[in-house]
Design a protein around this motif. Structure first.
Motif, short mmCIF file in Angstrom:
data_model
loop_
_atom_site.label_atom_id
_atom_site.label_comp_id
_atom_site.label_asym_id
_atom_site.label_seq_id
_atom_site.Cartn_x
_atom_site.Cartn_y
_atom_site.Cartn_z
N LEU A 186 0.82 -1.22 0.00
CA LEU A 186 0.00 0.00 0.00
C LEU A 186 0.85 1.26 0.00
CD1 LEU A 186 -2.87 -1.08 2.43
CD2 LEU A 186 -2.95 -0.86 -0.05
N GLN A 187 2.03 1.22 0.61
CA GLN A 187 2.90 2.39 0.57
C GLN A 187 3.36 2.67 -0.85
OE1 GLN A 187 6.10 1.85 3.38
NE2 GLN A 187 4.86 2.41 5.14
N ARG A 189 1.61 2.35 -3.32
CA ARG A 189 0.44 2.96 -3.96
C ARG A 189 0.13 4.34 -3.38
NH1 ARG A 189 0.25 -2.43 -4.47
NH2 ARG A 189 -1.05 -3.37 -6.10
N VAL A 191 -0.63 5.11 -0.26
CA VAL A 191 -1.69 5.10 0.75
C VAL A 191 -1.07 5.36 2.12
CG1 VAL A 191 -3.58 3.77 1.76
CG2 VAL A 191 -2.97 3.44 -0.65
N GLU A 192 -1.53 6.42 2.78
CA GLU A 192 -1.01 6.79 4.10
C GLU A 192 -1.57 5.87 5.19
OE1 GLU A 192 1.26 8.98 4.77
OE2 GLU A 192 1.49 9.78 2.75
N GLU A 195 -5.35 6.06 6.04
CA GLU A 195 -6.19 5.46 5.02
C GLU A 195 -6.04 3.94 5.04
OE1 GLU A 195 -8.79 4.99 1.75
OE2 GLU A 195 -8.51 6.52 3.29
N ARG A 196 -4.82 3.45 5.32
CA ARG A 196 -4.62 2.00 5.41
C ARG A 196 -5.46 1.41 6.53
NH1 ARG A 196 1.08 3.26 4.93
NH2 ARG A 196 1.47 2.48 7.03
N ARG A 243 -8.04 -2.57 -2.40
CA ARG A 243 -8.06 -1.44 -3.33
C ARG A 243 -8.95 -1.67 -4.53
NH1 ARG A 243 -5.75 3.53 -2.92
NH2 ARG A 243 -4.67 3.32 -4.93
#
Length: 290
Positions: A186-187, A189, A191-192, A195-196, A243
């Motif tokens: 996710l990082q 992408r 995504v903070e 949000e994760r 996602r």
């Protein structure tokens, strides 16, 4: 309850993925082995030095007569070592992910590539990625510590403290372990952490199906070393699901007639498919972040 099976399914799929891509399994073992050696050395040092540390911290007991001096310092020495072992268990995954950031990012990219579609890249320099990973891991550990203190206090409640509280504890550990592992994908992408956490809460049951069995296995750090590559692969598959990213017709579970070779590392037609860099030259490290 179906989502519990979905989450556990991603854990199994991740282990199967690295089993089919043997070189990536070996590649993913390196950070865990390095971390295990570091932790083993630290625990051995703690075992030799715990009694000296306790003696230094309890000068008021120097004049105590036996057996009270031995009872006090022996008990405290045991507690120091147990606490050190506890810290080693709860921080092992975070430290391994930090040490192995380039390795696990490359492995996660390979999983994305094997599933088809776009392979996200953070575009950040390595030092920046390490800083973000360390910062987020510290935030997660603080949340875990806060929950741990609450659960420790609740542990003194009769019956509930010996039955319900341990179950909740494993669920909390499983949730945050899944956060640490999905963060690798996710990082990339962008995504903070906030949000994760929101994404994971939206699929809480699936997250527990993935994280709780892994938490139980990770209680033994040596086992964690061998499960870590597959855990990262499975967490990448789960991140794609969170996602809303879907696999193309190369999905390994639905299409057994893929163009790769038997071990999944090289395609049958001799062309490189991206799952693993071809041998020779300096191409073998081109997946590592710049």
């Amino acid at each position: 309850m179906r989502d519990l099976g979905v989450g556990f399914g991603y854990l199994v799929k991740g282990q199967k993925w690295v089993a089919r891509h043997g070189r990536w399994f070996g590649f993913g073992l390196l950070p865990g082995l390095v971390t295990l050696v570091l932790y083993a050395g630290a625990l051995v040092g703690l075992g030799y030095g715990a009694d000296d540390l306790v003696a230094w911290a309890t000068p008021f007991a120097d004049d105590w007569t036996s057996p009270w001096l031995d009872v006090l310092r022996g008990t405290l020495t045991a507690l120091v070592f147990v606490f050190g072992l506890f810290l080693a268990v709860i921080t092992f995954t975070a430290v391994t992910l930090l040490v192995g950031q380039p390795f696990y990012e490359s492995l996660s990219e390979a999983v994305d590539r094997s599933e088809g579609g776009e392979v996200p890249e953070s575009g950040l320099p390595l030092w920046r990625e390490l800083w973000i990973s360390a910062r987020d891991s510290l935030r997660v550990l603080l949340r875990v510590a806060f929950c741990g203190i609450l659960l420790f206090a609740c542990g003194f409640i009769p019956v509930i403290g010996q039955t319900v509280v341990p179950v909740i504890g494993f669920c909390v550990s499983g949730f945050f372990l899944t956060e640490e592992l999905t963060a690798v994908a996710l990082q990339r992408r962008g995504v903070e952490l906030k949000e994760r956490l929101r994404l994971l809460r939206g699929r809480r049951t699936a997250v527990l199906g993935f994280g709780v069995p892994l938490t139980l296995a990770f209680l033994v750090p040596f086992v964690a070393v061998f499960l870590m590559p597959g855990a990262v692969a499975g967490a990448t598959l789960m991140a794609r699901d969170l996602r809303g990213e879907t696999a193309d017709d190369r999905d390994e579970d639905r299409d057994g007639d893929r163009s790769e070779g038997r071990d999944g590392d090289f395609p049958k037609n001799g062309r490189h498919d991206g799952n693993l860099p071809p041998s020779g030259g300096d191409q073998g490290v081109h997946h590592l972040p710049h």
